[in-house]
Enzyme design. Structure first.
Site, short mmCIF file in Angstrom:
data_model
loop_
_atom_site.label_atom_id
_atom_site.label_comp_id
_atom_site.label_asym_id
_atom_site.label_seq_id
_atom_site.Cartn_x
_atom_site.Cartn_y
_atom_site.Cartn_z
N ASN A 1 -10.65 10.51 0.19
CA ASN A 1 -10.05 11.25 -0.93
C ASN A 1 -11.22 11.81 -1.71
OD1 ASN A 1 -8.82 12.18 -3.22
ND2 ASN A 1 -8.19 10.17 -3.99
N TRP A 2 -11.42 13.11 -1.56
CA TRP A 2 -12.60 13.72 -2.19
C TRP A 2 -12.50 13.84 -3.70
CZ3 TRP A 2 -13.82 18.49 1.47
CH2 TRP A 2 -14.37 18.00 2.67
N LYS A 3 -11.27 13.78 -4.21
CA LYS A 3 -11.04 13.98 -5.66
C LYS A 3 -11.57 15.35 -6.06
CE LYS A 3 -10.99 9.03 -6.12
NZ LYS A 3 -11.21 7.83 -6.93
N HIS B 1 -1.43 8.63 -6.90
CA HIS B 1 -2.77 8.10 -7.16
C HIS B 1 -2.89 7.73 -8.64
CE1 HIS B 1 -7.09 7.71 -7.52
NE2 HIS B 1 -7.11 7.58 -6.20
N GLU C 1 -5.19 8.05 -10.70
CA GLU C 1 -5.78 9.09 -11.57
C GLU C 1 -4.73 10.12 -11.97
OE1 GLU C 1 -9.05 9.98 -8.97
OE2 GLU C 1 -9.86 8.00 -9.38
N GLU D 1 -4.27 0.47 -4.17
CA GLU D 1 -5.56 0.69 -4.82
C GLU D 1 -5.56 0.06 -6.21
OE1 GLU D 1 -7.61 4.46 -3.07
OE2 GLU D 1 -6.32 5.08 -4.69
N GLY E 1 -13.88 3.30 -7.97
CA GLY E 1 -15.09 3.92 -8.49
C GLY E 1 -15.96 2.97 -9.30
N SER F 1 -13.44 1.14 -3.96
CA SER F 1 -14.83 0.76 -3.63
C SER F 1 -15.01 0.32 -2.18
CB SER F 1 -15.34 -0.30 -4.60
OG SER F 1 -15.36 0.22 -5.93
N GLY G 1 -12.74 6.82 -1.68
CA GLY G 1 -13.16 7.87 -2.60
C GLY G 1 -14.63 8.25 -2.38
N GLY G 2 -15.49 7.72 -3.24
CA GLY G 2 -16.91 8.08 -3.23
C GLY G 2 -17.57 8.07 -1.86
P1 13P Z 1 -13.57 4.76 -4.61
O1 13P Z 1 -13.62 4.52 -3.14
O2 13P Z 1 -14.59 5.75 -5.09
O3 13P Z 1 -13.55 3.50 -5.39
O4 13P Z 1 -12.15 5.49 -4.90
C1 13P Z 1 -11.01 4.93 -4.38
C2 13P Z 1 -9.92 5.91 -4.53
O5 13P Z 1 -9.45 6.17 -5.63
C3 13P Z 1 -9.44 6.60 -3.32
O6 13P Z 1 -8.23 7.24 -3.56
#
Ligand code: 13P
Length: 254
Positions: free
Chosen positions: A16-18, A101, A103, A173, A179, A219, A240-241
């Site tokens: 998930n690149w966000k 999600h 966010e 999640e 993050g 993470s 994510g990251g």
């Molecule tokens: P991270 O892997 O950066 O913690 O993010 C997780 C996430 O929100 C994937 O949707």
């Protein structure tokens, strides 16, 4: 003697690149990671910003990499300035869509009702939906994690048939692990993913619960992925990251 049929769920490594990567960066990143992922046994997918979808799809052409949309609106079309419909996404050739999600829930105020509308609409459009759920640190510390997740899942799946539910992917999640570098322990992740599978059996039936894929996110890294994905009810990860780097290869192969 009754024989139990064991259903093998295909593992899924989803990025998930966000709000990262321009279309040009998407093109060069997918081109770079494509050969590294060619021999992955798991299904590989990147959720990307809408504006990157076409560049990412073009770069991924002929490979095992799938591209999905990070967001969409549940109405078919109309006066919704700035929003993107499933018709538009489907027209690009992208198949997966992400919803729920944390966010989007916390920063953009998306409610459980919205997530349910999005899931029903994604099914109507024949897309492959991924629904996220997760608790905050306060909820975990108050001992309310399982109840919270149950409410999110029951709400999201309202009106969804068993046959459609089996094709949905759920991503657990925990918000406190997103993050932050603070990954849930394998026991914590397995406990909630196992509870979600039991809940699906309760809402639907054992067969649907066996088929549905449940991912862990928060993470996930090349270092911790293998242990997490070895848990009986964790069928892969939403990343994510670590999905912005070519070392995502290690996660896809964990
Ligand atoms: P991270 O892997 O950066 O913690 O993010 C997780 C996430 O929100 C994937 O949707």
């Amino acid at each position: 003697m009754k024989l139990k049929v064991i259903i093998m769920r295909k593992r899924l490594a989803a990025g998930n690149w966000k709000m990262n990567m321009t279309p040009s960066q998407a093109k060069s990143f997918i081109s770079e990671i494509k050969p590294l992922l060619a021999d992955a046994d798991s299904e590989v997918l990147f959720f990307v910003p809408a504006i990157d979808i076409q560049a990412a799809l073009a770069a991924a052409e002929g490979s095992n990499i799938q591209i999905g949309a990070e967001n969409f609106f549940y109405e078919d079309k109309g006066a919704y300035t700035g929003e993107i419909s499933l018709d538009m996404i489907r027209d690009t050739g992208a198949e997966y869509v992400l919803m729920g999600h944390s966010e989007r829930r916390t920063i953009f105020g998306e409610s459980d009702e919205w997530i349910n509308k999005k899931l029903l609409k994604a099914i109507e459009y024949g897309m492959k939906p991924m629904v996220c759920c997760g608790e905050s640190l306060e909820i975990r510390e108050a001992g309310n994690t399982l109840g919270w997740i149950e409410a999110q899942i029951r709400s999201a799946f309202t009106g969804v048939s068993a046959a459609d539910a089996a094709n949905v992917v759920i991503a657990y999640e925990p918000i406190w692990a997103i993050g932050t570098g603070k990954v849930a322990t394998t026991d914590q992740a397995q406990e909630v993913c196992g509870m979600i599978r039991k809940l699906i059996a309760d809402i639907y039936d054992a067969d649907t619960a066996e088929k549905i894929r449940i991912l862990y996110g928060g993470s996930v890294s090349p270092e911790n992925a293998a242990e997490l994905f070895a848990q009986p009810d964790i069928d892969g990860g939403l990343v994510g990251g670590a999905s912005l780097k070519t070392s995502f290869e290690k996660i896809a192969k964990a």
